[in-house]
Scaffold this motif. Sequence first.
Motif, mmCIF file in Angstrom:
data_model
loop_
_atom_site.group_PDB
_atom_site.id
_atom_site.type_symbol
_atom_site.label_atom_id
_atom_site.label_comp_id
_atom_site.label_asym_id
_atom_site.label_seq_id
_atom_site.Cartn_x
_atom_site.Cartn_y
_atom_site.Cartn_z
ATOM 1 N N PRO A 204 46.368 30.433 41.675
ATOM 2 C CA PRO A 204 44.974 30.614 42.098
ATOM 3 C C PRO A 204 44.702 31.910 42.844
ATOM 4 C CG PRO A 204 46.060 28.907 43.400
ATOM 5 C CD PRO A 204 46.984 29.244 42.275
ATOM 6 N N ASN A 205 45.764 32.578 43.348
ATOM 7 C CA ASN A 205 45.579 33.846 44.055
ATOM 8 C C ASN A 205 45.857 35.049 43.155
ATOM 9 O OD1 ASN A 205 48.360 32.924 44.123
ATOM 10 N ND2 ASN A 205 48.808 34.734 45.348
ATOM 11 N N ASP A 206 46.129 34.818 41.877
ATOM 12 C CA ASP A 206 46.480 35.889 40.938
ATOM 13 C C ASP A 206 45.220 36.639 40.518
ATOM 14 O OD1 ASP A 206 47.374 37.426 38.717
ATOM 15 O OD2 ASP A 206 48.975 35.988 38.349
ATOM 16 N N ASN A 207 45.288 37.981 40.463
ATOM 17 C CA ASN A 207 44.092 38.740 40.099
ATOM 18 C C ASN A 207 43.714 38.595 38.632
ATOM 19 O OD1 ASN A 207 45.970 40.355 38.818
ATOM 20 N ND2 ASN A 207 45.760 42.086 40.210
ATOM 21 N N ILE A 208 44.548 37.948 37.816
ATOM 22 C CA ILE A 208 44.186 37.655 36.435
ATOM 23 C C ILE A 208 43.321 36.387 36.362
ATOM 24 C CG2 ILE A 208 46.177 36.196 35.845
ATOM 25 C CD1 ILE A 208 44.649 38.857 33.568
ATOM 26 N N TYR A 209 43.242 35.631 37.468
ATOM 27 C CA TYR A 209 42.532 34.344 37.491
ATOM 28 C C TYR A 209 41.071 34.460 37.036
ATOM 29 C CZ TYR A 209 40.531 30.012 39.361
ATOM 30 O OH TYR A 209 39.863 28.815 39.494
ATOM 31 N N TYR A 239 36.126 33.139 43.117
ATOM 32 C CA TYR A 239 37.335 33.928 43.380
ATOM 33 C C TYR A 239 36.971 35.369 43.709
ATOM 34 C CZ TYR A 239 41.579 36.622 42.530
ATOM 35 O OH TYR A 239 42.630 37.502 42.665
ATOM 36 N N CYS A 240 36.116 35.980 42.893
ATOM 37 C CA CYS A 240 35.767 37.400 43.077
ATOM 38 C C CYS A 240 35.104 37.648 44.427
ATOM 39 C CB CYS A 240 34.843 37.865 41.945
ATOM 40 S SG CYS A 240 35.669 38.011 40.344
ATOM 41 N N ILE A 241 34.203 36.752 44.823
ATOM 42 C CA ILE A 241 33.503 36.917 46.097
ATOM 43 C C ILE A 241 34.477 36.717 47.259
ATOM 44 C CG2 ILE A 241 31.734 35.920 47.597
ATOM 45 C CD1 ILE A 241 30.104 35.361 45.045
ATOM 46 N N ARG A 242 35.314 35.703 47.159
ATOM 47 C CA ARG A 242 36.289 35.417 48.236
ATOM 48 C C ARG A 242 37.265 36.570 48.421
ATOM 49 N NH1 ARG A 242 38.325 31.096 46.236
ATOM 50 N NH2 ARG A 242 40.255 31.990 45.414
ATOM 51 N N ASN A 243 37.665 37.204 47.320
ATOM 52 C CA ASN A 243 38.657 38.277 47.382
ATOM 53 C C ASN A 243 38.033 39.673 47.324
ATOM 54 O OD1 ASN A 243 41.514 36.887 47.115
ATOM 55 N ND2 ASN A 243 40.154 35.802 45.721
ATOM 56 N N ARG A 244 36.709 39.741 47.360
ATOM 57 C CA ARG A 244 35.986 41.014 47.304
ATOM 58 C C ARG A 244 36.430 41.858 46.109
ATOM 59 N NH1 ARG A 244 35.743 42.772 53.739
ATOM 60 N NH2 ARG A 244 34.758 40.839 54.458
ATOM 61 N N ASN A 245 36.605 41.171 45.011
ATOM 62 C CA ASN A 245 36.991 41.806 43.752
ATOM 63 C C ASN A 245 35.782 41.749 42.825
ATOM 64 O OD1 ASN A 245 38.126 42.648 41.377
ATOM 65 N ND2 ASN A 245 39.516 40.921 41.148
ATOM 66 N N TYR A 246 34.983 42.810 42.836
ATOM 67 C CA TYR A 246 33.668 42.758 42.199
ATOM 68 C C TYR A 246 33.665 43.177 40.730
ATOM 69 C CZ TYR A 246 32.415 42.448 47.119
ATOM 70 O OH TYR A 246 32.340 42.068 48.429
ATOM 71 N N ASN A 247 34.804 43.658 40.218
ATOM 72 C CA ASN A 247 34.830 44.188 38.860
ATOM 73 C C ASN A 247 34.397 43.185 37.803
ATOM 74 O OD1 ASN A 247 35.499 46.816 39.345
ATOM 75 N ND2 ASN A 247 37.694 46.555 39.088
ATOM 76 N N GLY A 248 34.780 41.928 37.962
ATOM 77 C CA GLY A 248 34.469 40.955 36.914
ATOM 78 C C GLY A 248 33.158 40.218 37.089
ATOM 79 N N LEU A 249 32.429 40.489 38.184
ATOM 80 C CA LEU A 249 31.246 39.695 38.471
ATOM 81 C C LEU A 249 30.127 39.891 37.451
ATOM 82 C CD1 LEU A 249 30.989 39.825 42.367
ATOM 83 C CD2 LEU A 249 31.374 37.822 40.932
ATOM 84 N N ASN A 250 30.024 41.088 36.875
ATOM 85 C CA ASN A 250 28.967 41.312 35.881
ATOM 86 C C ASN A 250 29.134 40.368 34.693
ATOM 87 O OD1 ASN A 250 31.369 42.713 35.386
ATOM 88 N ND2 ASN A 250 30.390 44.295 34.194
ATOM 89 N N LEU A 251 30.353 40.270 34.155
ATOM 90 C CA LEU A 251 30.607 39.399 33.010
ATOM 91 C C LEU A 251 30.478 37.917 33.386
ATOM 92 C CD1 LEU A 251 33.689 41.278 31.542
ATOM 93 C CD2 LEU A 251 31.453 41.070 30.447
#
Length: 304
Positions: A204-209, A239-251
């Motif tokens: 669940p913590n993997d960036n491929i999730y 996941y993206c919001i929790r980890n501030r990983n915004y790259n996938g949010l558009n899709l």
Amino acid sequence: MYYDLKSFGSEIRRIRNSLGLTQDDLSYLASIHVDTIRKIENGKVLPLQETLDLLAPVLKKDLNKLLLNHRIHNYCAFEEISNRLESKIDGGEFKTLSVELEALKVLLEDILHPYFINQINQLILLIEAILLNKKYNKPDKALNKLIAAMKITTPYFTLDNYSAFVYNSTELRILMNIALLINKLKSTEESLKFMEFCMKSVEPNDNIYPKICYNLAYTYHRLDMHEKALKYSNLGIKYCIRNRNYNGLNLLYYRKGIAEYLIGCDKYKDSLKKAIYFAEMLEYHDLKNTFIINCKKIYSIDIS
């Protein structure tokens, strides 16, 4: 930092065996799921510090220090290329992936560590497969590349026995792309089996999730299972919001909005507008236009 997880996992196994413990024993004594221990010992996952802290008293070793002994140097160049690659794939910019492909081949000339060489070679084959599929429309040849990539670290892998193995993050990415090609070459139903296995296998913590969440949601969409498509879109967004990983949010917001529209949820336009916003923020202009065109053409939704 990058680590030789295979040699680290082998050392963990050696320590466990020297204490006369089975994997089940270690799982019980450390309160860690046995699947996590299996992945660590097979070099398929970088363990969290919390996991190492739980294992350390049972194995009677400072495992955080032990992990540092397996650190691989000159990782920065690889990470920089990988980040560029991620950005291009997320933005649908496949035409220029040959730049990263050549950069990896050059990097490979200066690497001596066999574990690191395997990782780079797998990524090279993955890029070649994406180019064969997206640029040259040769999904069958792309599939052969991905199978070859998987066999580098899982020599007995086949499309029939894929569920018999545990996988690291890179291998799950390859398996996810295999699932996407199976949708083209065989059926969406068969693709779904692979994609659901990826979701079951990912940490669940993997960036491929979030990428697996998106592609699983899209697979459910193709099967008109829109409630499930919404579920996994929301999990990816969380996941993206929790980890501030915004790259996938558009899709993910696009997939969420379409699922909401198809099940009659009034908030679908809010989700689609967020998809446009994040595409603009990330400067994925072609993808933004694709969102707008597809909404208008396929669903008669105006979000321009």
